[in-house]
Structures are given as C-alpha cells and as structure tokens.
Design a protein around this motif. Sequence first.
Motif, PDB file in Angstrom:
ATOM      1  N   VAL A   1      49.514  26.337  38.305  1.00 34.76           N
ATOM      2  CA  VAL A   1      48.343  27.119  38.698  1.00 34.76           C
ATOM      3  C   VAL A   1      48.833  28.362  39.420  1.00 34.76           C
ATOM      4  O   VAL A   1      49.650  28.273  40.343  1.00 34.76           O
ATOM      5  CB  VAL A   1      47.410  26.296  39.618  1.00 34.76           C
ATOM      6  N   CYS A   2      48.351  29.512  38.989  1.00 32.30           N
ATOM      7  CA  CYS A   2      48.738  30.775  39.615  1.00 32.30           C
ATOM      8  C   CYS A   2      48.223  30.798  41.052  1.00 32.30           C
ATOM      9  O   CYS A   2      47.028  30.624  41.298  1.00 32.30           O
ATOM     10  CB  CYS A   2      48.157  31.952  38.822  1.00 32.30           C
ATOM     11  N   GLU A   3      49.112  31.009  42.001  1.00 33.26           N
ATOM     12  CA  GLU A   3      48.716  31.008  43.412  1.00 33.26           C
ATOM     13  C   GLU A   3      47.854  32.200  43.774  1.00 33.26           C
ATOM     14  O   GLU A   3      47.108  32.158  44.746  1.00 33.26           O
ATOM     15  CB  GLU A   3      49.960  30.959  44.310  1.00 33.26           C
ATOM     16  N   SER A   4      47.933  33.263  42.989  1.00 38.37           N
ATOM     17  CA  SER A   4      47.149  34.463  43.282  1.00 38.37           C
ATOM     18  C   SER A   4      45.718  34.340  42.784  1.00 38.37           C
ATOM     19  O   SER A   4      44.778  34.508  43.548  1.00 38.37           O
ATOM     20  CB  SER A   4      47.815  35.689  42.659  1.00 38.37           C
ATOM     21  N   CYS A   5      45.552  34.035  41.484  1.00 36.59           N
ATOM     22  CA  CYS A   5      44.202  34.080  40.903  1.00 36.59           C
ATOM     23  C   CYS A   5      43.618  32.711  40.550  1.00 36.59           C
ATOM     24  O   CYS A   5      42.411  32.598  40.358  1.00 36.59           O
ATOM     25  CB  CYS A   5      44.191  34.975  39.674  1.00 36.59           C
ATOM     26  N   GLY A   6      44.459  31.689  40.403  1.00 39.75           N
ATOM     27  CA  GLY A   6      43.954  30.368  40.044  1.00 39.75           C
ATOM     28  C   GLY A   6      43.970  30.076  38.558  1.00 39.75           C
ATOM     29  O   GLY A   6      43.546  29.001  38.125  1.00 39.75           O
ATOM     30  N   ASN A   7      44.463  31.016  37.747  1.00 44.42           N
ATOM     31  CA  ASN A   7      44.595  30.792  36.315  1.00 44.42           C
ATOM     32  C   ASN A   7      45.695  29.752  36.076  1.00 44.42           C
ATOM     33  O   ASN A   7      46.516  29.502  36.953  1.00 44.42           O
ATOM     34  CB  ASN A   7      44.963  32.114  35.622  1.00 44.42           C
ATOM     35  N   ILE A   8      45.709  29.139  34.893  1.00 42.51           N
ATOM     36  CA  ILE A   8      46.800  28.233  34.560  1.00 42.51           C
ATOM     37  C   ILE A   8      47.702  28.903  33.542  1.00 42.51           C
ATOM     38  O   ILE A   8      47.229  29.591  32.634  1.00 42.51           O
ATOM     39  CB  ILE A   8      46.306  26.854  34.060  1.00 42.51           C
ATOM     40  N   ASP A   9      48.992  28.726  33.711  1.00 40.18           N
ATOM     41  CA  ASP A   9      49.976  29.386  32.859  1.00 40.18           C
ATOM     42  C   ASP A   9      51.275  28.606  33.008  1.00 40.18           C
ATOM     43  O   ASP A   9      51.336  27.591  33.708  1.00 40.18           O
ATOM     44  CB  ASP A   9      50.149  30.848  33.301  1.00 40.18           C
ATOM     45  N   THR A  10      52.319  29.095  32.368  1.00 43.25           N
ATOM     46  CA  THR A  10      53.631  28.472  32.531  1.00 43.25           C
ATOM     47  C   THR A  10      54.488  29.265  33.508  1.00 43.25           C
ATOM     48  O   THR A  10      55.681  29.000  33.636  1.00 43.25           O
ATOM     49  CB  THR A  10      54.351  28.370  31.174  1.00 43.25           C
ATOM     50  N   SER A  11      53.888  30.249  34.178  1.00 42.17           N
ATOM     51  CA  SER A  11      54.607  31.019  35.193  1.00 42.17           C
ATOM     52  C   SER A  11      53.666  31.351  36.337  1.00 42.17           C
ATOM     53  O   SER A  11      52.445  31.396  36.171  1.00 42.17           O
ATOM     54  CB  SER A  11      55.166  32.319  34.585  1.00 42.17           C
ATOM     55  N   ASP A  12      54.235  31.570  37.513  1.00 43.30           N
ATOM     56  CA  ASP A  12      53.482  31.944  38.699  1.00 43.30           C
ATOM     57  C   ASP A  12      54.199  33.114  39.371  1.00 43.30           C
ATOM     58  O   ASP A  12      55.339  32.937  39.808  1.00 43.30           O
ATOM     59  CB  ASP A  12      53.387  30.752  39.661  1.00 43.30           C
TER      60      ASP A  12
ATOM     61  N   GLU B   1      33.973  30.919  37.695  1.00 40.65           N
ATOM     62  CA  GLU B   1      33.921  29.529  38.154  1.00 40.65           C
ATOM     63  C   GLU B   1      35.182  28.771  37.794  1.00 40.65           C
ATOM     64  O   GLU B   1      35.762  28.068  38.616  1.00 40.65           O
ATOM     65  CB  GLU B   1      32.703  28.844  37.550  1.00 40.65           C
ATOM     66  N   GLY B   2      35.616  28.888  36.546  1.00 36.04           N
ATOM     67  CA  GLY B   2      36.759  28.119  36.089  1.00 36.04           C
ATOM     68  C   GLY B   2      37.613  28.889  35.105  1.00 36.04           C
ATOM     69  O   GLY B   2      37.255  29.982  34.651  1.00 36.04           O
ATOM     70  N   VAL B   3      38.738  28.308  34.750  1.00 31.32           N
ATOM     71  CA  VAL B   3      39.682  28.945  33.834  1.00 31.32           C
ATOM     72  C   VAL B   3      39.050  29.158  32.458  1.00 31.32           C
ATOM     73  O   VAL B   3      39.318  30.161  31.795  1.00 31.32           O
ATOM     74  CB  VAL B   3      40.980  28.112  33.729  1.00 31.32           C
TER      75      VAL B   3
ATOM     76  N   GLY C   1      41.633  42.255  37.132  1.00 31.05           N
ATOM     77  CA  GLY C   1      42.167  41.030  37.704  1.00 31.05           C
ATOM     78  C   GLY C   1      41.072  39.976  37.755  1.00 31.05           C
ATOM     79  O   GLY C   1      39.888  40.279  37.571  1.00 31.05           O
ATOM     80  N   TYR C   2      41.470  38.736  37.987  1.00 34.64           N
ATOM     81  CA  TYR C   2      40.512  37.636  38.067  1.00 34.64           C
ATOM     82  C   TYR C   2      40.725  36.844  39.342  1.00 34.64           C
ATOM     83  O   TYR C   2      41.796  36.894  39.956  1.00 34.64           O
ATOM     84  CB  TYR C   2      40.682  36.683  36.878  1.00 34.64           C
ATOM     85  N   HIS C   3      39.676  36.090  39.696  1.00 39.37           N
ATOM     86  CA  HIS C   3      39.813  35.103  40.762  1.00 39.37           C
ATOM     87  C   HIS C   3      39.008  33.869  40.355  1.00 39.37           C
ATOM     88  O   HIS C   3      37.789  33.953  40.163  1.00 39.37           O
ATOM     89  CB  HIS C   3      39.312  35.640  42.102  1.00 39.37           C
ATOM     90  N   VAL C   4      39.693  32.748  40.190  1.00 40.61           N
ATOM     91  CA  VAL C   4      39.050  31.500  39.780  1.00 40.61           C
ATOM     92  C   VAL C   4      38.656  30.719  41.029  1.00 40.61           C
ATOM     93  O   VAL C   4      39.512  30.355  41.840  1.00 40.61           O
ATOM     94  CB  VAL C   4      40.003  30.649  38.903  1.00 40.61           C
ATOM     95  N   LEU C   5      37.351  30.472  41.172  1.00 38.94           N
ATOM     96  CA  LEU C   5      36.863  29.740  42.347  1.00 38.94           C
ATOM     97  C   LEU C   5      37.177  28.252  42.286  1.00 38.94           C
ATOM     98  O   LEU C   5      37.293  27.594  43.306  1.00 38.94           O
ATOM     99  CB  LEU C   5      35.346  29.927  42.497  1.00 38.94           C
ATOM    100  N   GLY C   6      37.270  27.712  41.079  1.00 37.73           N
ATOM    101  CA  GLY C   6      37.506  26.279  40.949  1.00 37.73           C
ATOM    102  C   GLY C   6      36.235  25.464  41.041  1.00 37.73           C
ATOM    103  O   GLY C   6      36.260  24.279  41.369  1.00 37.73           O
ATOM    104  N   GLY C   7      35.105  26.100  40.737  1.00 37.17           N
ATOM    105  CA  GLY C   7      33.818  25.417  40.785  1.00 37.17           C
ATOM    106  C   GLY C   7      32.755  26.314  41.381  1.00 37.17           C
ATOM    107  O   GLY C   7      32.981  27.498  41.634  1.00 37.17           O
TER     108      GLY C   7
END
Length: 201
Positions: A59-70, A89-91, A106-112
């Motif tokens: 999980v990207c520590e900056s935006c909350g996206n999921i990827d294979t790198s942070d 809300e989510g990815v 840029g994005y910011h994922v709230l996680g809900g």
Amino acid sequence: MAQAIAGPEIERLIQLLARLPGLGPRSARRAALHLINRREQLLSPLADAMRVAAERIVVCESCGNIDTSDPCTICRDMGRDRSILVVVEGVSDLWALERAGAVRAGYHVLGGVLSPLDGVRPEHLALDGLVARAALPETRELILALNATVDGQTTAHYVTDLVAHLPVRVTKLAHGVPVGGELDYLDEGTLTAAMRQRTAV
C-alpha cells in the motif's frame, strides 16, 4: 448439506472462488472447471501471478493506492498536476477514474466512508494524511470524488469541514454520477463528464 463432488483441493478452490465479487457457488464451480481444464494455459500462470502479487503488493504510504512499489506508480508520475488531489473512497474508484482518463492529478484513498451504522468513524479513515497533504503549499484543489450515497455525501461534508481552515479549493463531482451510484460501476464517459463539470462545495 450439499455433498462434495470432488476432492478437498478442488472443493477449496471452488469455495475460494465463490468469495469473489459477482461469483456465487454455481459460477465458482464453472470457473474452477474452466481453470482445471486449462491448467497449462490458465491455472498454473494464474497461481504464479497470485503468488507473486501476494509477495510484492504494498500500500502506497502517500496516497493509499496498491502497487508493487512505494511510492506507487501514480505518485512517482512527474507528469501529473500536483496542485490537484482527487479524494476517493477506495482503490477501485481510483482505478475507475484512471481508466476514464478524466484527470491527471494526485489521489488520496480514504479507505472507506463514514458510516455510523457500520461503525466506521473518522479514526478508521486516512483523514490525517489527507489534511496533511491538503496543507502542502503545492495543493490548490481537493476534488471529492466520493460515491453519491448518503455515507459518501456525509464524508464529503466532513472532509470539507476538516480543511475549511486551509487555503484550498474543495470541489465535488457534478452531473453524470447518479444518487446512489458507485464510481466503479460507471462508464468512462460518465466519469469524464462528472470530473469536468465538478462544482464548488
């Protein structure tokens, strides 16, 4: 109780597939049989891809996206407009907007979203990180791309109040997103129109 029709390994595969969105027990059986019948072309490569994904996805520590790198691919993309932050809300919503090509920001994922009935409170969401990013000098606009549900709109109002003291413009998606609609199920044209016609909160 239904009688097992195959060995425990195959039954486990069916049960796990049945947990996926859109797949019930019958569809899971069909999918499992399709995979088994095409072991070399599908089942083995899928098993390898899932193993690698399980090992490498972060999980990207900056935006909350999921990827294979942070940081993630989107956060590393220098061609994006860093003055705009799209709050989702989510990815799956982030991916839907990216598929539509509606905005290069840029994005910011709230996680809900806030949901008193489900026990989701502000501390359960990535709101502190959002406020910190909204306070950065480069951030000029927050686009609240939240689902047009009661909980989504409640969250939008809460976020607006949280950043009211900051010199940042807050907008939300406009026409094209129906009340009760979820971004992940909308077509790219609808998402693009909604993004272009966003309005001030």
